[in-house]
Design an enzyme around this catalytic site. Structure first.
Site, PDB file in Angstrom:
ATOM      1  CG  HIS A 135      -2.417 -17.909   1.858  1.00  0.00           C
ATOM      2  ND1 HIS A 135      -2.561 -16.344   1.801  1.00  0.00           N
ATOM      3  CD2 HIS A 135      -1.452 -18.425   2.571  1.00  0.00           C
ATOM      4  CE1 HIS A 135      -0.913 -16.274   2.048  1.00  0.00           C
ATOM      5  NE2 HIS A 135      -0.435 -17.273   3.048  1.00  0.00           N
TER       6      HIS A 135
ATOM      7  CG  HIS B 218       0.319 -10.772   6.416  1.00  0.00           C
ATOM      8  ND1 HIS B 218       0.532 -10.567   7.989  1.00  0.00           N
ATOM      9  CD2 HIS B 218       0.625 -11.806   6.343  1.00  0.00           C
ATOM     10  CE1 HIS B 218       1.731 -11.676   8.002  1.00  0.00           C
ATOM     11  NE2 HIS B 218       0.942 -12.355   6.546  1.00  0.00           N
TER      12      HIS B 218
ATOM     13  CD  GLN C 265       1.629 -15.959  11.015  1.00  0.00           C
ATOM     14  OE1 GLN C 265       0.140 -15.768  10.786  1.00  0.00           O
ATOM     15  NE2 GLN C 265       2.044 -15.704  10.323  1.00  0.00           N
TER      16      GLN C 265
ATOM     17  CG  ASN D 245      -0.630  -8.698  -9.997  1.00  0.00           C
ATOM     18  OD1 ASN D 245      -2.564  -8.569  -8.957  1.00  0.00           O
ATOM     19  ND2 ASN D 245       0.180  -8.825  -9.990  1.00  0.00           N
TER      20      ASN D 245
ATOM     21  CB  SER E 130      -6.101 -11.416   0.272  1.00  0.00           C
ATOM     22  OG  SER E 130      -6.646 -10.999   0.749  1.00  0.00           O
TER      23      SER E 130
END
Ligand code: ADP
Ligand code: MG
Lengths: 744, 84, 225, 84
Positions: free
Chosen positions: A47, A93, A241, A499, A539
């Protein structure tokens, strides 16, 4: 303690490979302690380090004279003239949203906004390309509804309009939704700030929320001291979170005020890897070091351990580098906005990131700051084209059963207003064309004075997993073209692209091949459209039970409308127009691979994409943007998912006017998804001029028919009342999502 | 069949940030309320169920609160059932 | 002479700049009234703009109503000063008790941002007097808690006193009597859920909001009841 | 001084429409929960107060919930206090 750390099970539990662990030992010249190991493990995670994708991302075009900041900073920045700069970034996310859809999406919005105001820009727009599992799956509906509410709840409250996005439902996203969020902001070009710490003795001030055990995730294995698997660590379980848009709003205002007043040497948001990332990144970018006092950090929970504080992903926090003489003013501003401000560190000259227990207290971690970034591993993972690739390409996806074209068409219509009317899409009074049309069009106003420039910014986000599954390279090219065509429909010429590369497990060679192909397709298209990549996000590991999602690169394109005096015509047609399609000519036997029709109606995931002429698309886009700028068409809409038949229906529905058309005699001609095409509605007396112009510009045209009446008719294959068409379009989402949802 | 009154209390799990609770807490002193701490804001769902017996209600409500009324990842729930 | 309008800012307010821009475009002057201030200074009318004061935590307007500026605004209003609450501003005014009733969650339980057709009902308020009863206006809404409720007695009073300024043509949020905006009995305090500042340019799809905000400039605003 | 744990339940006043409760009720059958009625959605505020005695806490909380925690136009409240 150190023994347990050399024990492979320890660093492996933190996600570090043997090789990576050895590298840490070499870099430090000794055995790392708990805290140091935690810091390396978060910074060297996929990540934060992009270790699998970096080699490929280098092939993307990133330069143009108007690009002020390219990839690598918190956001890309372009110069849009009149001393105004625009910052833009997109992020995913996905995984947090699968667990807690509302908070996952909310914190996604919060995070991307901080990337924008970190650059000194006031965020003025959010877009949310969303992808979920099938609508008939209650759990997917639960995720969809939670995510949409989260974008709405956070975005509206923090006060940034959500002006567009996408919503896609497909089996491939059943266990793994994709929640991407794009944000854009404007700033006076001279105020551009970068995330770096320089000047020995300068102070690092942590602004915003108190730090809790949020998103500690993988590192939390360190909490069970000694890694005894029997230890009960339930009270230290990694926690989700939670976003606080009210905190973010105050933080945003405080940060912009102190940047405006020139009080910050550098500024950096806290995102993935929290304080570790923010302190080491600012220090190493500025060629400096930093001493961090772990005790100075305001905590939400007592008895947090140093590794928890250093890796916490608590939201709504920023790190600001301040000259000591300006500290009082910074504290005054943060106080007025009721934002906590802790002096947590000072810039040093030795390049080391030292974590101390107390301001001049003992050093509990001591790492060369730059090694956390620059020495992160970089992998050229094996890639491999699927073995059955050529065989699958040869399948004719259009061969399937002789279907009922009318019901096919009705099935493919979807109004997404159920989604976007939950979003404030009008704040700041810039939204000339909001969600629901092709591109979004915002007035460009001077951020210093609010004065109109007479110009506009066009924006669109697009992805297409069907196209990219069939052919990741050509599919990616086509989706960049679609984004460009969307903004052309509101009169904008492309300037830059961001992107988000959503892919499966990079340890699967086929996934790496997909990504590599997608990058090459994207590079080619961005060069052709002169819209370089200024930022992005990767991702990976989007998979469920070992099954990877279909490759889903998503792009956001931003462009300029040079003369915004009247709103663009929009897609709705009115009576008495000639309906014309512009762009690439389609052969009768056109390929149907990757089309919505093949995928969802013929149930075929093979085949090849229709031929796509990128150069033609460039010409067509610029021609269409010109037509809209000159206000010489009465309706305009690009052809996307569902092909011409869907595009034409949408124009009829939006204009509450029927059409009588010809020349589309079968499912191939009705529903093929050949890229780079736009439908326009033109007043009869303007048609001849337009045809001339198109010819001169090298853009093929075909007249399809005329608007009028209350029926939607195509030759003898489709004849549907406008009411029925509209009803099918309007009801899908409210019917599905109004049913209620469950979490499991 | 009996009608049962059910009260489901949903509150943020401990350790999970509760921005609304924290904001309420911060604002209390200005309203003249000192010495208040640990404010947490949750939901309260009251409903009535028709069922044969308490066990049936308990099962139904447990299922409902886990799958629909709360997200167990961030929320805890506590159920009270009264015969009415 | 250009009017001097105060635009209130709580932490979490987000439509203050839009309101200021609009007032200036209409030829007025605008200044921010900070929530911590205990005076409204020399302003001649006040706008409480939209947004999420204090995050709208607990209830919309619940925390904001205790701000020092609200005490000052109550004084200003009680002496006849014109106050217009837009969206969150309307919610703050009902919480403060300067306007009757309350605003609860929309019937569909979703936030709604969309254009609405409004019908002018009573023209007896400081803002309403610039309109004709029955006129239609196109102004967007943008709220989650816009569903106006009040007791039947209060409803009777609103009707009897001509306090209902605006109604929705097709009720989007479940408000009693399709109420979109009301005033106090004296007519100097007006609250409305739709956002007039968002209907102020051809590029934004409607200009009808300009007339609402211009009404703040008209007449002797301090003594119009 | 003792720390008192306080629970304030805020619910829509009877007679006042409760759109949130109604929406939950409407969606329950589709999720397989039949025979549920009169769903009302309220708020639950938990907090801790430091005070000498119960009376003091009662007075404080009554005042707080009347002036701040509830809007009496649409909401009722119910308070529970525990010594901790
Ligand atoms: N999740 C969403 N958020 C905001 N707007 C959306 C969302 N989904 C779709 N829209 C809007 O609906 C319109 C149609 O979307 P889409 O069908 O993806 O457009 P296109 O095919 O032209 O790319 C666009 O204006 C888009 O911005
Ligand atoms: Mg389009």
């Amino acid at each position: 303690m150190s023994e347990s750390l050399q024990n492979p099970s320890v660093y492996r539990a933190l996600g570090l490979s043997d090789e990576e662990y050895n590298r840490i030992e070499t870099l430090l010249g000794r055995i790392p302690n708990h805290l140091e190991l935690a810091m390396y493990s978060v910074m060297w995670s996929e990540h934060c380090s992009y270790k699998s994708s970096k080699v490929h991302l280098k092939r993307l075009p990133t330069e143009a004279p108007w690009v002020l900041v390219g990839p690598g900073e918190n956001a890309g920045v372009i110069d849009v003239g009149d001393g105004i700069a625009v910052a833009i970034r997109i992020e995913s996310h996905n995984h947090p949203s699968a667990i807690e859809p509302y908070q996952g999406a909310a914190t996604g919005v919060g995070g991307i906004l901080r990337d924008i105001f970190t650059m000194g820009a006031r965020p003025i727009a959010v877009m949310d390309p969303l992808r979920f599992g099938p609508l008939d799956d209650p759990h997917s509906r639960w995720i969809a509804e939670g995510v949409i509410s989260g974008v709405s709840g956070y975005g509206n409250s923090v006060g940034v309009p959500t002006v567009g996005g996408e919503i896609v439902f497909d089996e491939t996203y059943r266990g793994n939704p994709l929640v991407n969020v794009l944000a854009m902001g404007v700033l006076p070009a001279e105020r551009l700030v970068l995330g770096q710490a320089s000047g020995m003795g300068n102070l690092a001030v942590l602004l915003g929320s108190a730090t809790g055990r949020d998103g500690i995730g993988g590192v939390s294995v360190l909490a069970s001291a000694g890694f005894d698997e029997n230890t009960d660590s339930s009270d230290k379980r990694p926690s989700v979170q939670v976003g606080d848009p009210f905190e973010e709003k105050r933080l945003l205002e405080a940060c912009l005020e102190l940047l405006e007043a020139g009080l910050a040497v550098g500024i950096q948001d806290l995102g993935g890897a929290g304080l570790t990332c923010a302190t080491s990144e600012t220090a190493s970018r500025g060629g400096a070091g930093m001493d961090v006092d772990i005790r100075a950090v305001s905590l939400r929970e007592v008895d947090m351990e140093p590794f928890e504080i250093m890796t916490s992903e608590s939201q709504e926090r920023m790190l600001v580098i301040v000259e000591p003489c300006n500290l009082a003013k910074v504290l005054e501003i943060s106080d007025r906005w009721e934002v906590i401000a802790d002096v947590v560190g000072k810039v040093t000259g030795d390049g080391q990131l030292k974590i101390r227990d107390g301001f001049d207290g003992p050093v509990i971690a001591d790492i060369p700051a730059a090694t956390l970034h620059d020495d992160a591993p970089e992998y050229e993972r094996p890639l491999e084209r699927p073995i059955d690739w050529f065989e699958r390409q040869r399948v004719d996806a259009g061969l399937a059963k002789n279907s009922d074209y009318e019901s096919d068409l009705l099935f493919m219509l979807r109004d997404s207003s159920w989604v976007y009317r939950q979003y404030d899409h009008q704040l700041f009074l810039n939204t000339v064309v909001g969600p629901g049309d092709d591109g979004t069009l915002l007035r460009l106003r001077d951020p210093r004075t609010g004065r109109e420039t007479g110009r506009g910014l066009g924006m669109s986000t697009d992805g297409n997993h069907r196209w990219c599954c069939v052919d990741p390279r050509a599919g990616t090219k086509m989706l960049v073209a679609e984004a460009v065509m969307n903004i052309a429909c509101v009169g904008a010429n492309p300037m830059a692209t961001v992107n988000c590369l959503n892919f499966g497990n990079p340890e699967h060679p086929v996934v790496m091949w997909q990504m590599s192909e997608a990058v090459d397709g994207m590079a080619e298209a961005c060069i052709a459209f002169s819209a370089p990549i200024v930022g992005g996000n990767v991702s990976l590991y989007n998979e469920t039970n070992g099954v990877d999602i279909a490759p889903t690169p998503v792009v956001g394109v931003i462009g300029m409308h040079p003369s915004l005096n009247t709103p663009p015509p929009g897609m709705g047609i009115r009576n008495g127009l000639t309906i014309i399609v512009l762009g690439q000519v389609v052969e009768k036997n056109v390929a149907m691979g990757g089309s919505r029709w093949a995928w969802d109606i013929a149930d075929c995931r093979d085949g090849c994409l229709p031929e796509f002429d990128l150069d033609q698309a460039v010409k067509t886009a610029s021609f269409v943007a010109g037509l809209v700028q000159k206000n010489s068409v009465s309706a305009v809409h690009d052809v996307g998912e569902g092909g011409l038949a869907v595009a034409l229906s949408e124009m009829a529905i939006r204009g509450a006017t029927g059409m009588t058309l010809d020349g589309l005699s079968d499912h191939r001609l009705l529903f093929n998804e050949t890229g780079g095409r736009v439908v326009i509605g033109v007043e009869t007396e303007k048609v001849n001029d337009l045809l001339e112009e198109a010819k001169a510009a090298g853009v093929p045209v075909e007249t399809l028919g005329f608007s009028g009446g209350m029926k939607f008719t195509i030759g003898d294959v489709i004849d549907i009342g406008l009411d029925e068409l509209t009803e099918a379009w309007r009801t899908e989402l409210p019917d599905a999502l109004g049913q209620g949802t469950v979490s499991a | 069949m009996t009608i049962w009154r059910v009260k489901v209390e949903v509150s943020p799990r401990s350790g999970i940030a509760d921005p609304a609770g924290a904001t309420i807490e911060r604002s209390l002193p200005a309203l003249g309320f000192e010495n208040v701490q640990n404010v947490r804001l949750g939901k309260l769902i009251c409903l009535e169920i028709e069922a044969e017996n308490r066990e049936e209600v308990e099962k139904l409500v447990a299922d409902m609160s886990e799958r629909f009324l709360t997200n167990p990842v961030i929320e805890d729930s506590y159920v009270e059932i009264f015969e009415s | 002479m250009s009017r001097h309008i105060g635009v209130v800012q709580f932490p979490g307010t987000n439509c203050e700049q839009d309101s200021i821009d609009t007032i200036k475009n209409l030829g007025g002057q605008a200044e921010i009234l900070w929530h911590g201030s205990d005076t409204v200074g020399s302003v001649e009318a006040i706008v409480i703009p939209g947004g999420f004061a204090h995050g709208d935590y607990l209830r919309c307007g619940a925390i904001a109503r205790f701000s020092p500026i609200m005490t000052a605004i109550s004084r200003f209003a009680n002496s006849g000063g014109v106050v217009l609450g837009i969206c969150n501003g309307f919610q703050v005014l009902t919480e403060t008790g300067l306007l009757p009733g309350a605003l609860q969650k929309n019937v569909g339980l979703k936030f709604l941002c969309q254009m609405e057709s409004l019908i002018v009902d009573s023209t007896s308020s400081a803002i309403g007097k610039s309109f004709k009863s029955g006129e239609q206006l196109q102004i967007p809404i943008n709220h989650f808690e816009g569903n106006y409720v009040c007791s039947p007695e209060v409803m009777c009073e609103l009707e009897a006193n001509g306090q209902i300024f605006l109604r929705y043509e097709s009720n989007p949020n479940g408000s009693i009597g399709s109420i979109a905006g009301i005033s106090n009995k004296e007519g100097n305090i007006v609250g409305m859920m739709p956002h007039p500042e968002r209907a102020t340019s051809v590029l934004l799809g409607s200009m009808d909001g300009n007339r609402i905000l211009s009404a703040l400039f008209e007449g002797n605003v301090k003594n119009n009841s």
